[in-house]
Design a protein around this motif. Structure first.
Motif, PDB file in Angstrom:
ATOM      1  N   LEU A  51      66.281  32.812  85.658  1.00  0.00           N
ATOM      2  CA  LEU A  51      67.004  31.923  86.571  1.00  0.00           C
ATOM      3  C   LEU A  51      67.995  32.673  87.484  1.00  0.00           C
ATOM      4  O   LEU A  51      67.994  32.464  88.700  1.00  0.00           O
ATOM      5  CB  LEU A  51      67.712  30.838  85.755  1.00  0.00           C
ATOM      6  N   PRO A  52      68.841  33.570  86.911  1.00  0.00           N
ATOM      7  CA  PRO A  52      69.816  34.254  87.770  1.00  0.00           C
ATOM      8  C   PRO A  52      69.163  35.029  88.916  1.00  0.00           C
ATOM      9  O   PRO A  52      69.698  35.074  90.023  1.00  0.00           O
ATOM     10  CB  PRO A  52      70.507  35.231  86.814  1.00  0.00           C
ATOM     11  N   LEU A  53      68.001  35.614  88.633  1.00  0.00           N
ATOM     12  CA  LEU A  53      67.293  36.387  89.655  1.00  0.00           C
ATOM     13  C   LEU A  53      66.901  35.480  90.820  1.00  0.00           C
ATOM     14  O   LEU A  53      67.130  35.804  91.998  1.00  0.00           O
ATOM     15  CB  LEU A  53      66.048  36.993  89.010  1.00  0.00           C
ATOM     16  N   ILE A  54      66.316  34.329  90.497  1.00  0.00           N
ATOM     17  CA  ILE A  54      65.893  33.399  91.535  1.00  0.00           C
ATOM     18  C   ILE A  54      67.106  32.908  92.322  1.00  0.00           C
ATOM     19  O   ILE A  54      67.106  32.894  93.554  1.00  0.00           O
ATOM     20  CB  ILE A  54      65.144  32.208  90.913  1.00  0.00           C
ATOM     21  N   VAL A  55      68.152  32.522  91.586  1.00  0.00           N
ATOM     22  CA  VAL A  55      69.333  31.984  92.273  1.00  0.00           C
ATOM     23  C   VAL A  55      69.926  33.018  93.211  1.00  0.00           C
ATOM     24  O   VAL A  55      70.205  32.724  94.374  1.00  0.00           O
ATOM     25  CB  VAL A  55      70.406  31.540  91.245  1.00  0.00           C
ATOM     26  N   SER A  56      70.090  34.267  92.721  1.00  0.00           N
ATOM     27  CA  SER A  56      70.804  35.221  93.572  1.00  0.00           C
ATOM     28  C   SER A  56      69.985  35.589  94.801  1.00  0.00           C
ATOM     29  O   SER A  56      70.542  35.713  95.897  1.00  0.00           O
ATOM     30  CB  SER A  56      71.222  36.455  92.777  1.00  0.00           C
ATOM     31  N   ILE A  57      68.666  35.737  94.658  1.00  0.00           N
ATOM     32  CA  ILE A  57      67.872  36.095  95.845  1.00  0.00           C
ATOM     33  C   ILE A  57      67.809  34.929  96.820  1.00  0.00           C
ATOM     34  O   ILE A  57      68.008  35.095  98.028  1.00  0.00           O
ATOM     35  CB  ILE A  57      66.461  36.547  95.444  1.00  0.00           C
ATOM     36  N   CYS A  58      67.547  33.718  96.295  1.00  0.00           N
ATOM     37  CA  CYS A  58      67.469  32.550  97.182  1.00  0.00           C
ATOM     38  C   CYS A  58      68.794  32.355  97.908  1.00  0.00           C
ATOM     39  O   CYS A  58      68.819  32.038  99.101  1.00  0.00           O
ATOM     40  CB  CYS A  58      67.136  31.284  96.404  1.00  0.00           C
ATOM     41  N   ARG A  59      69.895  32.566  97.183  1.00  0.00           N
ATOM     42  CA  ARG A  59      71.198  32.381  97.787  1.00  0.00           C
ATOM     43  C   ARG A  59      71.389  33.362  98.945  1.00  0.00           C
ATOM     44  O   ARG A  59      71.816  32.983 100.035  1.00  0.00           O
ATOM     45  CB  ARG A  59      72.267  32.603  96.717  1.00  0.00           C
ATOM     46  N   GLY A  63      60.700  34.277 101.673  1.00  0.00           N
ATOM     47  CA  GLY A  63      61.635  34.953 100.781  1.00  0.00           C
ATOM     48  C   GLY A  63      61.777  34.231  99.461  1.00  0.00           C
ATOM     49  O   GLY A  63      61.871  34.853  98.401  1.00  0.00           O
ATOM     50  N   ILE A  64      61.767  32.905  99.518  1.00  0.00           N
ATOM     51  CA  ILE A  64      61.915  32.129  98.292  1.00  0.00           C
ATOM     52  C   ILE A  64      60.715  32.340  97.381  1.00  0.00           C
ATOM     53  O   ILE A  64      60.854  32.544  96.174  1.00  0.00           O
ATOM     54  CB  ILE A  64      62.115  30.639  98.632  1.00  0.00           C
ATOM     55  N   ILE A  65      59.525  32.343  97.990  1.00  0.00           N
ATOM     56  CA  ILE A  65      58.329  32.604  97.184  1.00  0.00           C
ATOM     57  C   ILE A  65      58.363  34.031  96.643  1.00  0.00           C
ATOM     58  O   ILE A  65      57.992  34.296  95.499  1.00  0.00           O
ATOM     59  CB  ILE A  65      57.057  32.337  98.010  1.00  0.00           C
TER      60      ILE A  65
END
Lengths: 309, 282
Positions: free
Chosen positions: A172-180, A216-218
């Motif tokens: 989860l943290p990986l997805i959140v930080s990149i998406c952010r 980027g999100i994908i």
């Protein structure tokens, strides 16, 4: 900028730095070749059948990797299925909804979540989370649908489902930080023009920002899958470590990484060791493919947004 | 636009906001839940003998993991001693001496891939090239596996920090007539120092939590070990072995070790964050 300087005055410092660079560059190839060479005996013994074999039996020295490959792919897939919507909504919360006094502590918290080591997730998952999942989720579902093939077997709490949820928390943290980061790259003009048209936050997020940042999100999702594929300790604690292919979400299974963690230091026969290393090579390929794909997607976003600024 | 439509839109918006807020707080809640359990269960296991005694066989009361705590320090230290110089030097190459060359672009790609290779695969690699030929699990194998994990991290942060150093500084140095390598060493590295140290701390925090690559490189041992060529006990592998055992005493010790590692890593992470803030603020 390229700084010109004459080739004659190469100092030891510079030479050392060049040597280090070559060493670092070659590590990834060394890994590949070492694994390839060590897995030759298994390749010779089983060939392609290794990848589709259903039996992993150290006692009779027969190895087929399909159960582990299946377990690895299933847990990673379920993990991303859970973590992706949660992650992207959290990122939207941090960039679009939350007031700044909330978004800072929450992003620090999410960052700390990624600093918690894998083995702590394993401890927590096995001793705290698995019993809760068993009591609150699996038993109620089993009572409601006693014949569902997805929930067959004793409700021990360890198995594919619990492992996937723990994996989801870990990626989860990986997805959140990149998406952010990607959402923050989008110029404010884009948002403002949408709000000026009377759009709500939900519409701006899903109809404007999401399509804008889609690649980027994908990419972040693929990066997270890459992380999940190779995650070892937490999964080893929780998955139950049985080499079987099952449709039941609550029955024990095993992944490539958990098999390696459990068996390699105790492998006796040459073929067993070699098969385990072959298994590692498969994992290496899976993660490299997924990661390269994600890097490509994330790069192309960063490049685009750079030229638009 | 009719009224019903507008109400629907608003409901949609509220649902979105509610879920997003809920999930963000859920992540924090999970963090809290994990830390709470580790602190609660772990602090009970920490006492004098936990720090200063050797492990006892199951069934006997007491015993500690003094050897594993010392072992973790030794392995992490050796790994840093290998990883830091190599990572920093190759980072210097891509940001300074080789900047803009196609080799440095390939280097960037290869380190990024390396940083995402599962740590257990790196352990497997060291097993294949060190443990198998030497026919023994050893401290140096564990340290080498951990150092390979730190290298791409340290390389990346060094490169990034050096790229942030403005070119005017370099030009000013060169204008004084000193050689370019001297400029890199005395000017660029100096102004990038805090950032690089931050990166190194982050890398050390990362490897202090790694268990998978140690399982079949340094293995474990119930005794003190100060030899590079023998199996080395570490706190992380001890957690794994003890947690999987059926003895309550051992599980208790595993919680204690978890507590220790979590606190150490959180401290390192917070320290590197504070340092990083100083970098950002100049």
């Amino acid at each position: 900028m390229k700084i010109p300087f004459s080739k004659k005055e190469r100092t030891p410092f510079e030479v050392l730095s060049f040597i280090s660079a070559i060493a670092v560059f070659s590590i990834i190839f060394l890994i590949f070749f070492a694994l390839l060479i060590e897995s030759f005996p298994a390749m010779k013994a089983f060939g392609f059948k290794f990848l589709i074999g259903l039996k992993w039996d150290p006692v009779r020295d027969i190895y087929g990797a399909l159960p582990q490959i299946f377990g690895t792919l299933t847990t990673s897939f379920l993990a991303i299925l859970i973590a992706f919507p949660v992650g992207i909504l959290t990122a939207f919360f941090l960039t679009e909804i939350s007031p700044s006094y909330l978004s800072r502590p929450i992003s620090i918290g999410v960052e700390l979540l990624s600093a918690v080591p894998s083995i702590i997730y394993g401890m927590w998952g096995l001793f705290v989370f698995a019993p809760i999942i068993s009591r609150r989720l699996i038993i109620p579902i089993k009572n409601k649908f006693p014949n569902s093939p997805l929930f067959e077997g004793p409700p021990m709490g360890i198995g594919i489902l619990t492992a996937s949820i723990i994996l989801a928390i870990m990626i989860l943290p990986l997805i959140v930080s990149i998406c952010r980061e990607i959402l923050l790259l989008i110029p404010d003009k884009v948002r403002e023009s949408a709000y000026a048209m009377g759009a709500t936050k939900a519409e701006v997020s899903f109809k404007i920002l999401f399509p804008y940042a889609k690649k980027g999100i994908i990419g972040s999702a693929f990066l997270a899958i890459g992380r999940a594929l190779g995650e070892t300790m937490a999964v080893t604690f929780i998955i139950g470590n049985q080499h079987n292919i099952t449709t039941s979400l609550i029955s024990p299974s095993s992944t490539i990484a958990s098999t390696l963690a459990n068996e390699l230091s105790e492998a006796v026969t040459k073929l067993h060791t070699s098969s385990l290393i072959f298994l590692g090579l498969v994992l290496f390929f899976l993660s490299i493919t997924v990661i390269s794909l994600s890097r490509y997607l994330i790069y192309s976003v960063e490049k685009n947004s750079g030229s638009r600024k | 636009m009719n009224k019903r439509h507008s109400i629907l839109r608003r409901i949609y918006d509220y649902t979105f906001k509610t879920f997003a807020t809920f999930f963000a707080f859920l992540a924090i809640f999970i963090l809290g839940a994990i830390l709470y359990e580790v602190l609660k269960r772990g602090s009970g296991a920490i006492n004098f003998s936990f720090f200063f005694h050797l492990p006892k066989p199951p069934g006997e009361a007491g015993g500690g993991i003094a050897n594993a705590i010392v072992g973790s320090f030794i392995v992490t230290f050796i790994a840093s001693m290998i990883g830091i110089p190599i990572g920093v030097m190759s980072g210097i190459y891509s940001a300074e001496f080789g900047r803009g060359t196609s080799f440095s672009r390939y280097l960037k790609f290869s380190t990024e891939i390396l940083s995402s290779v599962p740590s257990i695969v790196i352990g497997l690699f060291v097993y294949a090239v060190i443990v198998v030929p030497m026919k023994s699990f050893s401290t140096i194998a564990g340290a080498l596996a951990l150092s390979i994990i730190t290298i791409p991290l340290i390389h990346g942060v060094t490169e990034e920090m050096l790229l942030m150093v403005p070119n005017t500084l370099r030009e000013a140095g060169l204008a004084l007539g000193v050689s370019y390598p001297f400029v890199v060493r005395k000017i660029c590295l100096k102004s990038a120092k805090i950032g690089v140290i931050t990166g190194i701390l982050t890398a050390i925090a990362r490897i202090s939590g790694e268990t998978a690559p140690l399982l079949f490189t340094s293995l474990n041992s119930p005794f003190f070990n100060f030899s590079l060529l023998k199996p080395m006990p570490t706190a992380n592998v001890t957690i794994f072995n003890y947690a999987m055992s059926p003895y309550d005493d051992w599980r208790q010790i595993a919680w204690g070790a978890s507590f220790l590692i979590t606190v150490a890593i959180l401290l390192l992470t917070i320290l590197s964050r504070i340092l990083f803030k100083r970098v950002k603020n100049g």
